[in-house]
Design a protein around this motif. Structure first.
Motif, mmCIF file in Angstrom:
data_model
loop_
_atom_site.group_PDB
_atom_site.id
_atom_site.type_symbol
_atom_site.label_atom_id
_atom_site.label_comp_id
_atom_site.label_asym_id
_atom_site.label_seq_id
_atom_site.Cartn_x
_atom_site.Cartn_y
_atom_site.Cartn_z
ATOM 1 N N LYS A 1 -5.778 5.023 -1.595
ATOM 2 C CA LYS A 1 -6.931 4.335 -1.031
ATOM 3 C C LYS A 1 -8.115 5.299 -1.119
ATOM 4 C CE LYS A 1 -8.564 1.801 2.935
ATOM 5 N NZ LYS A 1 -8.460 1.541 4.358
ATOM 6 N N THR B 1 0.824 -1.215 0.000
ATOM 7 C CA THR B 1 0.000 0.000 0.000
ATOM 8 C C THR B 1 0.856 1.263 0.000
ATOM 9 O OG1 THR B 1 -0.242 -0.028 2.407
ATOM 10 C CG2 THR B 1 -1.960 -1.123 1.118
ATOM 11 N N TRP C 1 -10.339 -1.979 1.065
ATOM 12 C CA TRP C 1 -8.996 -1.745 0.519
ATOM 13 C C TRP C 1 -9.154 -1.471 -0.971
ATOM 14 C CZ3 TRP C 1 -5.233 -0.561 3.597
ATOM 15 C CH2 TRP C 1 -5.251 -1.033 4.905
#
Length: 161
Positions: free
Chosen positions: A78, A68, A84
């Motif tokens: 995000k 991420t 997610w």
């Protein structure tokens, strides 16, 4: 060498983006990761399965936070607080060629900051060297001028006698 390594790292991550695109686009992984309904984002439905199987196979590690963070470094953010879900204007279903437009937004700033810091240090060092040379040159001229003045004074003393 620094610039070349930065370019090769950028190319390496483009390959990783390609792999990410392939995994998202693969219908066999839809229970773990897939495109959103709009195709303008993708969702990791099962992060633990993603880490255990896909992340390691595609990227050589099991660390979802690293995945991420890397996405964030490239502007893939995000977009949903409870899922997610990640999106970028150039990471779109059916448009893999757009991935080439994605650059590491952090690298370009840090690269230019690093270059600026290096240039400042280099300029400061050159300035210090230049200042030392100037001081040494002035000292030599002053010494030479004193010697010339003594020689001229000695000549005048010889004429007066």
């Amino acid at each position: 060498a620094k610039v070349k390594s930065s370019v090769s790292l950028r190319r390496l991550f483009v390959t990783r983006l390609d792999r990410t695109y392939e995994v998202v686009d693969d219908p066999s992984t839809d229970s773990i990761i897939s495109w959103s309904q709009s195709g303008k984002s993708f969702i990791v439905w099962n992060p633990s399965e993603f880490c255990k199987d896909l992340l390691h196979r595609c990227f050589g590690h099991h660390h979802f936070p690293l995945f991420t963070r890397t996405l964030n470094d490239y502007g893939i953010k995000k977009v949903h607080s409870e899922l997610w879900e990640f999106a970028d204007d150039d990471f779109v279903k059916g448009r893999p060629e757009l991935i080439r437009n994605i650059n590491n937004r952090g690298d370009s700033d840090s690269d230019s900051e690093s270059r600026n810091t290096i240039l400042k240090k280099k300029n400061n060092a050159e300035s210090r060297v230049s200042t030392r040379v100037t001081i040494q040159t002035k000292k030599k001229k002053k010494k030479t001028n004193k010697l010339v003045a003594k020689a001229i004074a000695a000549q005048f003393q010889g004429l007066e006698i």
